[in-house]
Motif scaffolding. Structure first.
Motif, PDB file in Angstrom:
ATOM      1  N   ALA A  49      21.780  -2.087  17.636  1.00 60.35           N
ATOM      2  CA  ALA A  49      21.676  -2.114  19.100  1.00 60.35           C
ATOM      3  C   ALA A  49      22.314  -0.878  19.725  1.00 60.35           C
ATOM      4  O   ALA A  49      23.358  -0.411  19.267  1.00 60.35           O
ATOM      5  CB  ALA A  49      22.352  -3.371  19.649  1.00 60.35           C
ATOM      6  N   THR A  50      21.678  -0.367  20.781  1.00 60.78           N
ATOM      7  CA  THR A  50      22.210   0.767  21.535  1.00 60.78           C
ATOM      8  C   THR A  50      22.206   0.445  23.027  1.00 60.78           C
ATOM      9  O   THR A  50      21.606  -0.543  23.458  1.00 60.78           O
ATOM     10  CB  THR A  50      21.377   2.043  21.314  1.00 60.78           C
ATOM     11  N   LEU A  51      22.826   1.309  23.797  1.00 56.01           N
ATOM     12  CA  LEU A  51      22.881   1.136  25.246  1.00 56.01           C
ATOM     13  C   LEU A  51      21.489   1.200  25.885  1.00 56.01           C
ATOM     14  O   LEU A  51      21.253   0.623  26.937  1.00 56.01           O
ATOM     15  CB  LEU A  51      23.799   2.195  25.863  1.00 56.01           C
TER      16      LEU A  51
ATOM     17  N   PRO B 172      30.002   0.499  25.853  1.00 54.54           N
ATOM     18  CA  PRO B 172      29.508   0.576  24.485  1.00 54.54           C
ATOM     19  C   PRO B 172      30.516   1.331  23.608  1.00 54.54           C
ATOM     20  O   PRO B 172      31.619   1.646  24.061  1.00 54.54           O
ATOM     21  CB  PRO B 172      28.211   1.375  24.640  1.00 54.54           C
ATOM     22  N   SER B 173      30.122   1.646  22.397  1.00 53.60           N
ATOM     23  CA  SER B 173      30.977   2.415  21.503  1.00 53.60           C
ATOM     24  C   SER B 173      31.295   3.777  22.105  1.00 53.60           C
ATOM     25  O   SER B 173      30.428   4.442  22.669  1.00 53.60           O
ATOM     26  CB  SER B 173      30.280   2.617  20.151  1.00 53.60           C
ATOM     27  N   ALA B 174      32.539   4.193  21.970  1.00 56.14           N
ATOM     28  CA  ALA B 174      32.953   5.506  22.474  1.00 56.14           C
ATOM     29  C   ALA B 174      32.690   6.608  21.450  1.00 56.14           C
ATOM     30  O   ALA B 174      32.652   7.777  21.797  1.00 56.14           O
ATOM     31  CB  ALA B 174      34.436   5.484  22.824  1.00 56.14           C
ATOM     32  N   ARG B 175      32.474   6.225  20.187  1.00 52.50           N
ATOM     33  CA  ARG B 175      32.360   7.227  19.128  1.00 52.50           C
ATOM     34  C   ARG B 175      31.044   7.217  18.369  1.00 52.50           C
ATOM     35  O   ARG B 175      30.678   8.224  17.783  1.00 52.50           O
ATOM     36  CB  ARG B 175      33.494   7.044  18.132  1.00 52.50           C
TER      37      ARG B 175
ATOM     38  N   PRO C 204      24.804   5.555  22.870  1.00 53.49           N
ATOM     39  CA  PRO C 204      25.972   4.840  22.348  1.00 53.49           C
ATOM     40  C   PRO C 204      25.563   3.510  21.712  1.00 53.49           C
ATOM     41  O   PRO C 204      24.711   2.791  22.246  1.00 53.49           O
ATOM     42  CB  PRO C 204      26.837   4.589  23.586  1.00 53.49           C
ATOM     43  N   ALA C 205      26.168   3.198  20.573  1.00 44.42           N
ATOM     44  CA  ALA C 205      25.912   1.927  19.897  1.00 44.42           C
ATOM     45  C   ALA C 205      26.637   0.797  20.627  1.00 44.42           C
ATOM     46  O   ALA C 205      27.627   1.020  21.325  1.00 44.42           O
ATOM     47  CB  ALA C 205      26.388   2.004  18.451  1.00 44.42           C
ATOM     48  N   ILE C 206      26.136  -0.429  20.444  1.00 48.03           N
ATOM     49  CA  ILE C 206      26.784  -1.622  20.993  1.00 48.03           C
ATOM     50  C   ILE C 206      27.542  -2.295  19.857  1.00 48.03           C
ATOM     51  O   ILE C 206      26.997  -2.493  18.769  1.00 48.03           O
ATOM     52  CB  ILE C 206      25.756  -2.608  21.598  1.00 48.03           C
TER      53      ILE C 206
ATOM     54  N   LEU D 158      26.345  -4.341  16.589  1.00 49.69           N
ATOM     55  CA  LEU D 158      25.351  -5.371  16.873  1.00 49.69           C
ATOM     56  C   LEU D 158      24.002  -4.900  16.341  1.00 49.69           C
ATOM     57  O   LEU D 158      23.735  -3.697  16.287  1.00 49.69           O
ATOM     58  CB  LEU D 158      25.237  -5.628  18.376  1.00 49.69           C
ATOM     59  N   HIS D 159      23.152  -5.843  15.979  1.00 50.02           N
ATOM     60  CA  HIS D 159      21.833  -5.551  15.449  1.00 50.02           C
ATOM     61  C   HIS D 159      20.870  -6.636  15.928  1.00 50.02           C
ATOM     62  O   HIS D 159      21.282  -7.600  16.574  1.00 50.02           O
ATOM     63  CB  HIS D 159      21.879  -5.476  13.925  1.00 50.02           C
ATOM     64  N   VAL D 160      19.605  -6.489  15.605  1.00 53.96           N
ATOM     65  CA  VAL D 160      18.590  -7.425  16.081  1.00 53.96           C
ATOM     66  C   VAL D 160      18.915  -8.871  15.710  1.00 53.96           C
ATOM     67  O   VAL D 160      18.710  -9.780  16.497  1.00 53.96           O
ATOM     68  CB  VAL D 160      17.188  -7.030  15.544  1.00 53.96           C
ATOM     69  N   GLY D 161      19.471  -9.121  14.538  1.00 52.43           N
ATOM     70  CA  GLY D 161      19.748 -10.483  14.095  1.00 52.43           C
ATOM     71  C   GLY D 161      21.055 -11.079  14.579  1.00 52.43           C
ATOM     72  O   GLY D 161      21.362 -12.226  14.255  1.00 52.43           O
TER      73      GLY D 161
END
Length: 109
Positions: free
Chosen positions: A36-38, A66-69, A76-78, A5-8
């Motif tokens: 996006a991050t946690l 969120p992402s596990a890796r 963590p990234a979303i 996920l990102h701002v847009g």
């Protein structure tokens, strides 16, 4: 697995409210938009949820898985596949967010 996920990205609450990402970092980007991050804040506007006549609109998203890796600046990234809960101002869960549009280049687990 899912795209970052990102701002847009287009994210909505289950009642049609539009979520907006307030990123905590701007260094890591997908295209030209922060990922996006946690640690980020998602606010929701335009939710008209009113069960039983009492307005309980969704105002924020709390991401649960969120992402596990993938980590971005230690957070963590979303991902598009991440699980979250839309919440009212009283922190009452209102249902999962709907991710409808996201960038297609960067994916992860």
């Amino acid at each position: 697995m899912g795209n970052l996920l990102h701002v847009g990205a287009t994210v909505m609450c289950p009642h049609g409210g539009r979520a907006t990402l307030l990123p905590s970092q701007s260094r890591v980007q997908a295209g030209t938009q922060p990922v996006a991050t946690l640690a980020d804040v998602y606010t929701i506007a335009g939710c008209a949820f009113a069960p039983g006549g009492k307005p309980q609109p969704c105002v924020t998203i709390q991401w649960v898985t969120p992402s596990a890796r993938i980590q971005v600046n230690g957070q963590p990234a979303i991902l598009q596949s991440s699980v979250g809960l839309c919440q009212s101002a009283e922190k009452i869960p209102q249902g999962p967010p709907l991710v409808t549009v996201v960038q297609q280049r960067a994916a992860g687990q």
